[in-house]
Design a protein around this motif. Structure first.
Motif, PDB file in Angstrom:
ATOM      1  N   ARG A   5     -44.212 -18.374 -17.636  1.00 34.07           N
ATOM      2  CA  ARG A   5     -44.124 -19.833 -17.591  1.00 34.07           C
ATOM      3  C   ARG A   5     -42.686 -20.279 -17.805  1.00 34.07           C
ATOM      4  NH1 ARG A   5     -49.324 -22.592 -20.354  1.00 34.07           N
ATOM      5  NH2 ARG A   5     -50.832 -21.385 -19.217  1.00 34.07           N
ATOM      6  N   CYS A   6     -42.257 -21.197 -16.990  1.00 32.67           N
ATOM      7  CA  CYS A   6     -40.997 -21.936 -17.183  1.00 32.67           C
ATOM      8  C   CYS A   6     -39.809 -21.079 -17.599  1.00 32.67           C
ATOM      9  CB  CYS A   6     -41.209 -23.065 -18.171  1.00 32.67           C
ATOM     10  SG  CYS A   6     -42.361 -24.279 -17.570  1.00 32.67           S
ATOM     11  N   GLY A   7     -39.498 -20.082 -16.834  1.00 35.86           N
ATOM     12  CA  GLY A   7     -38.311 -19.292 -17.114  1.00 35.86           C
ATOM     13  C   GLY A   7     -38.480 -18.232 -18.175  1.00 35.86           C
ATOM     14  N   ALA A   8     -39.702 -17.951 -18.585  1.00 32.94           N
ATOM     15  CA  ALA A   8     -39.933 -16.929 -19.615  1.00 32.94           C
ATOM     16  C   ALA A   8     -41.198 -16.146 -19.281  1.00 32.94           C
ATOM     17  CB  ALA A   8     -40.067 -17.564 -20.986  1.00 32.94           C
ATOM     18  N   ILE A   9     -41.216 -14.908 -19.720  1.00 32.51           N
ATOM     19  CA  ILE A   9     -42.404 -14.066 -19.596  1.00 32.51           C
ATOM     20  C   ILE A   9     -42.809 -13.664 -21.007  1.00 32.51           C
ATOM     21  CG2 ILE A   9     -43.305 -11.856 -18.793  1.00 32.51           C
ATOM     22  CD1 ILE A   9     -41.415 -12.022 -16.443  1.00 32.51           C
ATOM     23  N   ALA A  10     -44.084 -13.801 -21.315  1.00 34.46           N
ATOM     24  CA  ALA A  10     -44.615 -13.379 -22.611  1.00 34.46           C
ATOM     25  C   ALA A  10     -45.478 -12.140 -22.393  1.00 34.46           C
ATOM     26  CB  ALA A  10     -45.436 -14.493 -23.240  1.00 34.46           C
ATOM     27  N   HIS A  39     -34.310  -6.003 -14.399  1.00 30.80           N
ATOM     28  CA  HIS A  39     -34.326  -6.884 -13.225  1.00 30.80           C
ATOM     29  C   HIS A  39     -35.020  -8.219 -13.521  1.00 30.80           C
ATOM     30  CE1 HIS A  39     -34.311  -8.257  -9.156  1.00 30.80           C
ATOM     31  NE2 HIS A  39     -35.616  -8.365  -9.168  1.00 30.80           N
ATOM     32  N   PRO A  40     -36.270  -8.220 -14.003  1.00 34.72           N
ATOM     33  CA  PRO A  40     -36.899  -9.522 -14.247  1.00 34.72           C
ATOM     34  C   PRO A  40     -36.398 -10.231 -15.498  1.00 34.72           C
ATOM     35  CG  PRO A  40     -38.450  -7.785 -14.743  1.00 34.72           C
ATOM     36  CD  PRO A  40     -37.222  -7.141 -14.161  1.00 34.72           C
ATOM     37  N   ALA A  41     -35.958  -9.473 -16.501  1.00 34.46           N
ATOM     38  CA  ALA A  41     -35.516 -10.083 -17.766  1.00 34.46           C
ATOM     39  C   ALA A  41     -34.006 -10.138 -17.796  1.00 34.46           C
ATOM     40  CB  ALA A  41     -36.042  -9.284 -18.939  1.00 34.46           C
ATOM     41  N   GLN A  42     -33.435 -11.226 -17.335  1.00 30.27           N
ATOM     42  CA  GLN A  42     -31.987 -11.334 -17.292  1.00 30.27           C
ATOM     43  C   GLN A  42     -31.438 -12.036 -18.524  1.00 30.27           C
ATOM     44  OE1 GLN A  42     -31.290 -13.163 -13.531  1.00 30.27           O
ATOM     45  NE2 GLN A  42     -32.060 -11.403 -12.407  1.00 30.27           N
ATOM     46  N   GLY A  43     -32.291 -12.482 -19.404  1.00 34.89           N
ATOM     47  CA  GLY A  43     -31.864 -13.174 -20.616  1.00 34.89           C
ATOM     48  C   GLY A  43     -32.221 -12.388 -21.854  1.00 34.89           C
ATOM     49  N   GLN A  44     -32.455 -13.106 -22.918  1.00 36.50           N
ATOM     50  CA  GLN A  44     -32.733 -12.526 -24.225  1.00 36.50           C
ATOM     51  C   GLN A  44     -34.187 -12.058 -24.311  1.00 36.50           C
ATOM     52  OE1 GLN A  44     -32.121 -15.408 -27.273  1.00 36.50           O
ATOM     53  NE2 GLN A  44     -32.589 -14.018 -28.932  1.00 36.50           N
ATOM     54  N   VAL A  45     -34.411 -10.983 -25.066  1.00 32.78           N
ATOM     55  CA  VAL A  45     -35.758 -10.488 -25.346  1.00 32.78           C
ATOM     56  C   VAL A  45     -35.995 -10.623 -26.839  1.00 32.78           C
ATOM     57  CG1 VAL A  45     -37.319  -8.510 -25.274  1.00 32.78           C
ATOM     58  CG2 VAL A  45     -35.699  -8.874 -23.406  1.00 32.78           C
ATOM     59  N   GLU A  46     -37.064 -11.326 -27.213  1.00 32.86           N
ATOM     60  CA  GLU A  46     -37.403 -11.516 -28.623  1.00 32.86           C
ATOM     61  C   GLU A  46     -38.730 -10.829 -28.909  1.00 32.86           C
ATOM     62  OE1 GLU A  46     -36.352 -15.722 -30.086  1.00 32.86           O
ATOM     63  OE2 GLU A  46     -36.861 -15.930 -27.948  1.00 32.86           O
ATOM     64  N   ARG A  47     -38.848 -10.279 -30.117  1.00 35.84           N
ATOM     65  CA  ARG A  47     -40.090  -9.608 -30.523  1.00 35.84           C
ATOM     66  C   ARG A  47     -40.660 -10.310 -31.742  1.00 35.84           C
ATOM     67  NH1 ARG A  47     -39.377  -3.681 -32.364  1.00 35.84           N
ATOM     68  NH2 ARG A  47     -38.704  -4.703 -34.254  1.00 35.84           N
ATOM     69  N   PHE A  48     -41.980 -10.526 -31.718  1.00 32.80           N
ATOM     70  CA  PHE A  48     -42.690 -11.151 -32.832  1.00 32.80           C
ATOM     71  C   PHE A  48     -43.920 -10.320 -33.160  1.00 32.80           C
ATOM     72  CE2 PHE A  48     -40.786 -14.433 -30.195  1.00 32.80           C
ATOM     73  CZ  PHE A  48     -40.006 -15.118 -31.112  1.00 32.80           C
ATOM     74  N   PHE A  58     -43.731 -10.149 -27.134  1.00 31.54           N
ATOM     75  CA  PHE A  58     -42.365 -10.185 -26.634  1.00 31.54           C
ATOM     76  C   PHE A  58     -42.206 -11.400 -25.735  1.00 31.54           C
ATOM     77  CE2 PHE A  58     -43.212  -5.791 -27.569  1.00 31.54           C
ATOM     78  CZ  PHE A  58     -42.048  -5.355 -28.177  1.00 31.54           C
ATOM     79  N   VAL A  59     -41.079 -12.086 -25.855  1.00 38.07           N
ATOM     80  CA  VAL A  59     -40.745 -13.197 -24.978  1.00 38.07           C
ATOM     81  C   VAL A  59     -39.449 -12.830 -24.270  1.00 38.07           C
ATOM     82  CG1 VAL A  59     -40.174 -15.640 -24.821  1.00 38.07           C
ATOM     83  CG2 VAL A  59     -41.870 -14.869 -26.487  1.00 38.07           C
ATOM     84  N   LEU A  60     -39.510 -12.777 -22.945  1.00 39.09           N
ATOM     85  CA  LEU A  60     -38.351 -12.446 -22.120  1.00 39.09           C
ATOM     86  C   LEU A  60     -37.841 -13.747 -21.524  1.00 39.09           C
ATOM     87  CD1 LEU A  60     -40.351  -9.949 -22.202  1.00 39.09           C
ATOM     88  CD2 LEU A  60     -39.151  -9.167 -20.199  1.00 39.09           C
ATOM     89  N   ARG A  61     -36.718 -14.221 -22.013  1.00 42.77           N
ATOM     90  CA  ARG A  61     -36.141 -15.490 -21.554  1.00 42.77           C
ATOM     91  C   ARG A  61     -35.335 -15.263 -20.271  1.00 42.77           C
ATOM     92  NH1 ARG A  61     -38.643 -18.872 -24.895  1.00 42.77           N
ATOM     93  NH2 ARG A  61     -38.476 -18.282 -27.060  1.00 42.77           N
ATOM     94  N   GLY A  62     -35.240 -16.292 -19.453  1.00 42.16           N
ATOM     95  CA  GLY A  62     -34.468 -16.192 -18.212  1.00 42.16           C
ATOM     96  C   GLY A  62     -35.077 -15.222 -17.235  1.00 42.16           C
ATOM     97  N   ALA A  63     -36.399 -15.134 -17.233  1.00 47.43           N
ATOM     98  CA  ALA A  63     -37.053 -14.113 -16.426  1.00 47.43           C
ATOM     99  C   ALA A  63     -37.402 -14.570 -15.023  1.00 47.43           C
ATOM    100  CB  ALA A  63     -38.318 -13.636 -17.135  1.00 47.43           C
ATOM    101  N   LEU A  64     -37.498 -15.865 -14.804  1.00 48.25           N
ATOM    102  CA  LEU A  64     -37.838 -16.355 -13.472  1.00 48.25           C
ATOM    103  C   LEU A  64     -36.615 -16.958 -12.819  1.00 48.25           C
ATOM    104  CD1 LEU A  64     -41.213 -18.093 -14.327  1.00 48.25           C
ATOM    105  CD2 LEU A  64     -40.858 -15.804 -13.435  1.00 48.25           C
ATOM    106  N   GLY A  65     -36.619 -16.964 -11.504  1.00 43.73           N
ATOM    107  CA  GLY A  65     -35.497 -17.518 -10.762  1.00 43.73           C
ATOM    108  C   GLY A  65     -35.445 -19.037 -10.852  1.00 43.73           C
TER     109      GLY A  65
END
Length: 84
Positions: A5-10, A39-48, A58-65
């Motif tokens: 969703r919206c530029g992030a993958i959970a 490739h899909p995760a071009q931003g920060q990766v956070e772990r909770f 995990f939340v992968l920010r900047g994952a969508l074009g």
């Protein structure tokens, strides 16, 4: 489980058994996941931790074009229900 969703993958990784949970953080460090999903995760990766579920989120920010992000933003403004 995978949600985009919206530029992030959970991503949620659930331990098959509760006793396996202590091994997950060592095997699934955010840096290691970012390298694996470069490739899909071009931003920060956070772990909770997901208490009570024996899982890690995990939340992968900047994952969508940019096109997907813009479409998602338009949907958010046009739709009364929160999709993003």
């Amino acid at each position: 489980m995978l949600v985009a969703r919206c530029g992030a993958i959970a991503i949620r990784v659930i331990a098959r058994r509760p006793e396996y949970l202590p091994q997950l953080p060592a095997q699934l460090a955010p840096e290691r996941l970012r390298t694996y999903l470069a490739h899909p995760a071009q931003g920060q990766v956070e772990r909770f931790e997901a208490p009570g579920l024996h899982a890690l989120d995990f939340v992968l920010r900047g994952a969508l074009g940019a096109a997907e992000f813009a479409a998602c933003a338009r949907t958010r403004r046009a739709s009364p229900s929160p999709r993003c």
